[in-house]
Design a protein around this motif. Structure first.
Motif, short mmCIF file in Angstrom:
data_model
loop_
_atom_site.label_atom_id
_atom_site.label_comp_id
_atom_site.label_asym_id
_atom_site.label_seq_id
_atom_site.Cartn_x
_atom_site.Cartn_y
_atom_site.Cartn_z
N ASN A 68 -1.17 -0.10 -4.46
CA ASN A 68 0.47 -1.13 -4.39
C ASN A 68 0.62 -0.94 -4.95
OD1 ASN A 68 -0.31 -2.11 -1.25
ND2 ASN A 68 -2.36 -3.89 -2.61
N MET A 69 2.31 0.00 -4.86
CA MET A 69 3.20 -0.97 -6.42
C MET A 69 4.00 -0.97 -5.67
SD MET A 69 4.05 2.95 -6.29
CE MET A 69 5.43 3.57 -7.35
N PRO A 70 4.60 -1.67 -6.11
CA PRO A 70 6.34 -2.39 -5.68
C PRO A 70 7.72 -0.93 -5.59
CG PRO A 70 6.30 -2.60 -8.64
CD PRO A 70 4.59 -2.10 -8.02
N ILE A 71 8.16 -2.27 -5.15
CA ILE A 71 8.83 -0.34 -4.10
C ILE A 71 9.98 -0.13 -5.86
CG2 ILE A 71 11.31 -0.24 -3.14
CD1 ILE A 71 9.76 -1.92 -1.17
N SER A 131 6.23 -2.21 6.20
CA SER A 131 4.53 -1.86 6.53
C SER A 131 3.33 -1.21 6.85
CB SER A 131 3.31 -3.82 5.49
OG SER A 131 3.46 -4.42 6.54
N ASP A 132 3.90 -1.51 8.28
CA ASP A 132 3.99 -1.12 9.89
C ASP A 132 4.01 0.59 9.65
OD1 ASP A 132 3.11 -3.51 10.99
OD2 ASP A 132 4.82 -3.02 12.37
N ALA A 133 5.04 0.85 8.32
CA ALA A 133 5.48 2.29 8.76
C ALA A 133 4.05 3.08 7.65
CB ALA A 133 6.28 2.77 8.69
N VAL A 134 4.43 2.76 7.05
CA VAL A 134 3.74 3.05 5.38
C VAL A 134 2.27 3.20 5.78
CG1 VAL A 134 3.01 2.45 3.22
CG2 VAL A 134 5.16 2.53 3.86
N GLN A 135 1.82 2.43 6.59
CA GLN A 135 -0.27 2.04 7.38
C GLN A 135 -0.11 3.31 8.54
OE1 GLN A 135 -2.76 0.54 6.33
NE2 GLN A 135 -3.50 1.70 7.97
N ALA A 136 0.75 3.52 9.03
CA ALA A 136 0.86 4.63 9.95
C ALA A 136 0.86 5.61 9.23
CB ALA A 136 2.49 4.59 11.50
N LEU A 137 1.63 5.54 8.19
CA LEU A 137 1.82 7.40 7.70
C LEU A 137 0.23 7.95 6.85
CD1 LEU A 137 3.28 9.06 7.00
CD2 LEU A 137 4.15 8.17 5.23
N MET A 157 0.44 -1.08 -0.33
CA MET A 157 0.08 -0.06 0.15
C MET A 157 0.66 0.92 0.22
SD MET A 157 -2.39 0.37 2.38
CE MET A 157 -1.85 1.17 4.14
N VAL A 158 0.44 2.31 -0.99
CA VAL A 158 1.73 3.03 -1.16
C VAL A 158 0.06 4.73 -1.37
CG1 VAL A 158 2.91 4.86 -2.09
CG2 VAL A 158 3.22 2.27 -2.47
N PRO A 159 0.39 5.52 -0.15
CA PRO A 159 -0.21 6.79 -0.39
C PRO A 159 -0.33 7.33 -1.58
CG PRO A 159 1.47 7.48 1.06
CD PRO A 159 1.76 5.50 0.74
N ASP A 160 -1.03 7.95 -2.23
CA ASP A 160 -0.61 8.49 -3.53
C ASP A 160 -1.27 9.85 -3.67
OD1 ASP A 160 -2.51 8.62 -6.53
OD2 ASP A 160 -0.68 7.88 -6.83
N SER A 161 -2.20 10.46 -2.96
CA SER A 161 -3.01 11.72 -3.03
C SER A 161 -3.87 12.22 -1.89
CB SER A 161 -3.31 11.68 -4.54
OG SER A 161 -4.97 11.26 -4.41
N VAL A 162 -3.88 13.20 -1.77
CA VAL A 162 -4.65 13.27 -0.30
C VAL A 162 -5.60 15.07 -0.64
CG1 VAL A 162 -4.75 14.40 2.02
CG2 VAL A 162 -2.52 12.78 1.25
N THR A 163 -6.32 14.76 -0.74
CA THR A 163 -7.35 15.96 -1.17
C THR A 163 -8.12 16.70 -0.17
OG1 THR A 163 -9.09 13.90 -1.94
CG2 THR A 163 -8.02 15.13 -2.99
N SER A 209 -4.56 19.42 -4.16
CA SER A 209 -4.28 18.39 -3.95
C SER A 209 -3.10 17.93 -3.60
CB SER A 209 -4.20 17.21 -4.57
OG SER A 209 -4.08 16.50 -5.33
N VAL A 210 -2.40 17.47 -2.86
CA VAL A 210 -0.74 16.62 -2.01
C VAL A 210 -0.42 15.64 -2.76
CG1 VAL A 210 0.74 16.59 -0.43
CG2 VAL A 210 -0.84 18.48 -0.27
N GLU A 211 0.27 15.87 -3.97
CA GLU A 211 0.42 13.77 -3.93
C GLU A 211 1.86 13.55 -3.33
OE1 GLU A 211 1.46 11.90 -8.72
OE2 GLU A 211 2.37 14.22 -8.05
N LEU A 212 1.81 12.18 -3.00
CA LEU A 212 3.47 11.31 -3.07
C LEU A 212 3.99 10.28 -2.74
CD1 LEU A 212 2.58 10.20 0.90
CD2 LEU A 212 0.87 11.82 0.54
N GLU A 213 4.64 9.93 -2.81
CA GLU A 213 5.61 8.92 -2.75
C GLU A 213 5.82 8.08 -1.48
OE1 GLU A 213 6.96 7.04 -6.21
OE2 GLU A 213 5.03 7.26 -7.62
N ALA A 214 5.15 6.91 -0.85
CA ALA A 214 6.23 6.24 -0.01
C ALA A 214 6.66 5.03 0.25
CB ALA A 214 5.23 7.22 1.64
N GLN A 215 7.77 4.40 0.71
CA GLN A 215 8.34 2.87 0.95
C GLN A 215 8.88 2.96 2.36
OE1 GLN A 215 10.42 2.76 -2.45
NE2 GLN A 215 11.78 2.82 -1.31
N GLY A 216 8.19 2.06 2.80
CA GLY A 216 9.06 1.23 3.89
C GLY A 216 8.38 0.56 4.44
#
Length: 89
Positions: free
Chosen positions: A74-77, A48-54, A1-7, A39-46
């Motif tokens: 979801n996307m590959p690292i 699964s616990d760190a990304v979920q908490a983010l 799971m990767v955050p993609d955008s926030v509106t 909006s705000v766009e982002l990509e984060a990796q780490g």
């Protein structure tokens, strides 16, 4: 799971700084930037616990924000050697 955008009300309220601070605290790598549509766009990796908490922190946002939606997918690292989380222009 990767955050993609926030509106919502996410520009002009310190949302990028908040995202960087939270991501670094959680040990996530990636980037965040403002988009022309407000909006705000982002990509984060780490871990699964760190990304979920983010994602959970992004849904709350900083004090003056009003988050209406956090899109995730979801996307590959992409980069195994990614550095600290930062702001892109």
């Amino acid at each position: 799971m990767v955050p993609d955008s926030v509106t919502g009300l996410v520009q002009g309220v310190g949302f990028r700084y908040f995202t960087v601070t939270q991501a670094r605290r959680l040990g996530a790598q990636g980037w965040v930037r403002n988009c022309s549509d407000g909006s705000v766009e982002l990509e984060a990796q780490g871990s699964s616990d760190a990304v979920q908490a983010l994602v959970e922190q992004l849904a709350i946002g900083p004090r003056w924000s009003e988050v209406s939606h956090v899109a995730v997918h979801n996307m590959p690292i992409i980069d195994e050697t990614a550095r600290a989380f930062g702001v892109r222009q």
